[in-house]
Motif scaffolding. Structure first.
Motif, mmCIF file in Angstrom:
data_model
loop_
_atom_site.group_PDB
_atom_site.id
_atom_site.type_symbol
_atom_site.label_atom_id
_atom_site.label_comp_id
_atom_site.label_asym_id
_atom_site.label_seq_id
_atom_site.Cartn_x
_atom_site.Cartn_y
_atom_site.Cartn_z
ATOM 1 N N LYS A 172 0.839 -1.202 0.000
ATOM 2 C CA LYS A 172 0.000 0.000 0.000
ATOM 3 C C LYS A 172 0.876 1.255 0.000
ATOM 4 O O LYS A 172 0.594 2.228 -0.696
ATOM 5 C CB LYS A 172 -0.953 -0.011 1.202
ATOM 6 N N PHE A 200 -22.725 11.051 -3.664
ATOM 7 C CA PHE A 200 -22.086 9.927 -2.962
ATOM 8 C C PHE A 200 -22.930 9.483 -1.765
ATOM 9 O O PHE A 200 -22.933 8.314 -1.399
ATOM 10 C CB PHE A 200 -20.690 10.313 -2.469
ATOM 11 N N ILE A 207 -15.571 -2.570 0.817
ATOM 12 C CA ILE A 207 -15.095 -3.917 0.438
ATOM 13 C C ILE A 207 -15.107 -4.714 1.746
ATOM 14 O O ILE A 207 -14.632 -4.206 2.769
ATOM 15 C CB ILE A 207 -13.664 -3.871 -0.149
HETATM 16 C C1 HEM Z 1 -14.881 7.512 -7.400
HETATM 17 C C2 HEM Z 1 -13.873 6.693 -7.318
HETATM 18 C C3 HEM Z 1 -13.629 5.673 -6.224
HETATM 19 C C4 HEM Z 1 -14.430 5.242 -5.199
HETATM 20 C C5 HEM Z 1 -15.842 5.707 -4.856
HETATM 21 C C6 HEM Z 1 -13.678 4.249 -4.456
HETATM 22 C C7 HEM Z 1 -14.163 3.576 -3.329
HETATM 23 C C8 HEM Z 1 -13.426 2.650 -2.604
HETATM 24 C C9 HEM Z 1 -13.923 1.954 -1.432
HETATM 25 C C10 HEM Z 1 -15.298 2.114 -0.829
HETATM 26 C C11 HEM Z 1 -12.933 1.132 -0.988
HETATM 27 C C12 HEM Z 1 -12.993 0.205 0.237
HETATM 28 C C13 HEM Z 1 -12.523 0.969 1.444
HETATM 29 C C14 HEM Z 1 -12.674 0.267 2.760
HETATM 30 O O1 HEM Z 1 -12.794 -0.971 2.816
HETATM 31 O O2 HEM Z 1 -12.662 0.975 3.786
HETATM 32 C C15 HEM Z 1 -11.804 1.300 -1.880
HETATM 33 C C16 HEM Z 1 -10.612 0.629 -1.755
HETATM 34 C C17 HEM Z 1 -9.590 0.719 -2.656
HETATM 35 N N1 HEM Z 1 -9.521 1.577 -3.747
HETATM 36 FE FE1 HEM Z 1 -10.930 2.908 -4.320
HETATM 37 N N2 HEM Z 1 -12.458 4.088 -5.039
HETATM 38 C C18 HEM Z 1 -12.376 4.936 -6.120
HETATM 39 C C19 HEM Z 1 -11.310 5.088 -6.970
HETATM 40 C C20 HEM Z 1 -10.120 4.410 -6.883
HETATM 41 C C21 HEM Z 1 -9.001 4.574 -7.771
HETATM 42 C C22 HEM Z 1 -8.960 5.557 -8.932
HETATM 43 C C23 HEM Z 1 -8.023 3.704 -7.348
HETATM 44 C C24 HEM Z 1 -6.654 3.445 -7.899
HETATM 45 C C25 HEM Z 1 -6.178 3.804 -9.040
HETATM 46 C C26 HEM Z 1 -8.541 2.991 -6.198
HETATM 47 C C27 HEM Z 1 -7.854 2.007 -5.516
HETATM 48 C C28 HEM Z 1 -8.335 1.346 -4.392
HETATM 49 C C29 HEM Z 1 -7.601 0.297 -3.700
HETATM 50 C C30 HEM Z 1 -6.233 -0.263 -4.088
HETATM 51 C C31 HEM Z 1 -8.384 -0.081 -2.595
HETATM 52 C C32 HEM Z 1 -8.068 -1.140 -1.542
HETATM 53 C C33 HEM Z 1 -7.445 -0.505 -0.307
HETATM 54 C C34 HEM Z 1 -7.086 -1.510 0.770
HETATM 55 O O3 HEM Z 1 -7.669 -2.593 0.826
HETATM 56 O O4 HEM Z 1 -6.196 -1.204 1.568
HETATM 57 N N3 HEM Z 1 -9.819 3.451 -5.937
HETATM 58 N N4 HEM Z 1 -12.126 2.227 -2.850
#
Ligand code: HEM
Length: 499
Positions: free
Chosen positions: A125, A358, A368
């Motif tokens: 990360k 949102f 997730i």
């Molecule tokens: C409007 C755009 C986005 C929304 C609404 C969104 C939403 C989320 C949510 C709800 C989670 C889970 C967080 C949790 O469990 O607390 C997440 C995790 C994640 N997101 Fe996003 N995301 C967006 C865009 C992106 C983009 C552009 C990237 C990367 C290029 C990204 C990479 C990740 C990754 C790698 C995780 C996993 C983090 C972990 O498990 O430590 N997301 N996202």
């Protein structure tokens, strides 16, 4: 006699305390929840829109509810106060993810989003946050975003002249797909592979309720046919990524290249420790690169597009708010030039509109899923180790104790004079999650969503097709790991800038 009595007394006291300590988990009760059936547990209560079904059950059982999905003990959290308990006060205990059959076979359990909590995930990360998603890296892709959004505006201008109805969902999805492709793979000519279909299949498989994950002894039968699809998907994805990586190795980007893609960046770090200055941390190899790339594609692929389509849908249903957004754009930018990314910080009403969108339409209604790493007591309830945690961010956005009695109304003005932001510190609004597992792509996602929306609303007036009235627009959802509109959004543009 006296010392003997004292010794017996102390022995008894000690054994009572020991018994109490060791039975602590057993004397506490699980959070309340509906009665479960043999084998399937509470699966039958989920229906086709589980976020709504579970919000309904919350009214009876409260904001910390216990279910059993197959054999998996599951906790559903549905209020901002209880979300804070799980994601802040006890974040460390819930910082892991369950390992799904799909994530294991496809290789995503070695990425960030679906890996277990530990030193490997932490290094990964940090690496992604510092090398791929830093503010300067996001900024370096600004010219590419400008070029691609400019092309979309040109194609919509043509549609406007021809009075055509546009499939906005499709247009926006294609734009985000191309943005993702250029950012991750850059110059690779990967037209021989249908990466779009492959990514969609990966997302579908990751979002499916797979019996193998919930009733393990039925897994071997593959009753849903998912295991064979997962294996096929994993194999094809590996071949495609291997080809793309080889292409990058054969034709490396020049040292001056200002638009280095993610694969270039990762290849330049090959064989180095994931955490700088820590020789003991895992080395970056092909397997790590592939896992990161799958994460970046799947996380970017539909999240921004879904946010944009829901926001425009709400604006089409609320002409007063649409006008207010356009008035702001006219005031801040004028009608003689297009929006630049540097203008975005000045669009405060648009920012409130996005927060409101949102709130009502979180892209990932249950974030997730997480998994608890120890037995723990929360609010007097016993939560066993390896429980699945589902945070119902959709229900939290509709909590009347937080959002008053107009929760269902799209009303951006509720954010006037409010400090609530989207960074995961305000538990009433957590579309990007919160705590250790919060989204590292927040800045990139929010920049993309705001920029595309600003451009579409500044350059065009939009109306629904065939004289449809705002209230007639179908707002049904399609449930999955992410939650798009069930039906594509169709609308007619009219160009509104001068020149
Ligand atoms: C409007 C755009 C986005 C929304 C609404 C969104 C939403 C989320 C949510 C709800 C989670 C889970 C967080 C949790 O469990 O607390 C997440 C995790 C994640 N997101 Fe996003 N995301 C967006 C865009 C992106 C983009 C552009 C990237 C990367 C290029 C990204 C990479 C990740 C990754 C790698 C995780 C996993 C983090 C972990 O498990 O430590 N997301 N996202």
């Amino acid at each position: 006699m006296y010392p003997l009595t004292l010794a017996i007394f102390l022995l008894l006291l000690g054994s009572i305390i020991w018994t109490f300590m060791h039975n602590k988990g057993r004397t506490l009760v699980l959070p309340p929840g509906p009665r479960s059936l043999p084998i399937i547990g509470n699966f039958h209560t989920l229906g086709s829109l589980p976020h709504r079904a579970l919000e309904n059950l919350t009214k009876k059982y409260g904001p910390i509810m216990s279910l059993r999905l197959g054999h998996v003990p599951t906790i559903v959290v549905s209020s901002s106060q209880t979300a804070e308990l799980f994601l802040k006060t006890h974040d460390a205990a819930f910082a892991s993810r369950p390992i799904f059959q799909a994530s294991k076979i496809i290789g995503m359990s070695k990425g960030i989003a679906f890996s277990e909590y530990g030193p490997y995930w932490r290094s990964l990360k940090k690496l992604v946050a510092s090398q791929l998603l830093s503010a300067s890296k996001i900024e370096s892709f600004a010219p590419m975003r400008k070029e691609l959004v400019g092309s979309l505006v040109q194609s919509l201008k043509k549609a406007a002249v021809a009075h055509e109805v546009v499939d906005l969902s499709e247009k926006v999805r294609k734009l985000i797909e191309e943005l993702t492709r250029r950012m991750v793979f850059g110059r690779s000519h990967y037209d021989r592979f249908d990466l779009k279909a492959l990514t969609e299949e990966t997302l579908n498989l990751m979002g499916a309720f797979n019996l193998a994950d919930y009733v393990p002894y039925l897994g071997a039968l593959d009753l849903q046919g998912l295991t064979s699809r997962i294996k096929q998907n994993g194999k094809t994805l590996d071949v495609v990524l291997e080809n793309i990586i080889q292409e990058h190795e054969q034709i490396p980007s020049g040292p001056q290249s200002c638009e280095k893609d993610f694969i270039d960046m990762l290849l330049s770090l090959m064989n180095q420790p994931m955490t700088a200055h820590d020789e003991n941390s895992c080395k970056i190899d092909r397997r790590v690169i592939k896992a990161i790339i799958i994460d970046m594609i799947t996380a970017t692929y539909d999240t921004s597009a879904i946010s944009i389509e829901w926001t425009i849908s709400e604006l089409l249903r609320h002409p007063r708010i649409m006008k207010h957004v356009q008035d702001e754009l006219e005031r801040v930018i004028g009608m003689n030039r297009m929006v630049e990314e540097t203008d975005l910080a000045n669009l405060s009403y648009l920012s409130m509109v996005i927060k409101e969108s949102f709130r009502l339409h979180p892209v990932a209604p249950f974030l997730i899923p997480r998994e608890s790493m120890e037995d723990i007591e929360i609010n007097g309830y016993y939560i066993p180790k390896k429980s699945r945690l589902m945070i119902n961010s959709w229900a939290i956005g509709r909590d009347p104790y937080v959002w008053s009695d107009n929760v269902e109304e799209f009303y951006p003005e509720r954010f006037i004079n409010s400090n609530i932001d989207l960074k995961g510190r305000d538990f009433q609004l957590i579309p990007f999650g919160s705590g250790r597992r919060g989204c590292p792509g927040l800045q990139l996602g929010l920049t993309t969503v705001t920029y595309v929306l600003a451009q579409l609303l500044h350059c065009f007036d939009w109306v629904l097709p065939n004289g449809m009235l705002p209230n007639d627009l179908d707002m049904s959802e399609k449930f999955g790991l992410s939650m798009p509109r069930a039906k594509h959004l169709l609308a007619m543009p009219t160009y509104r800038l001068l020149g």
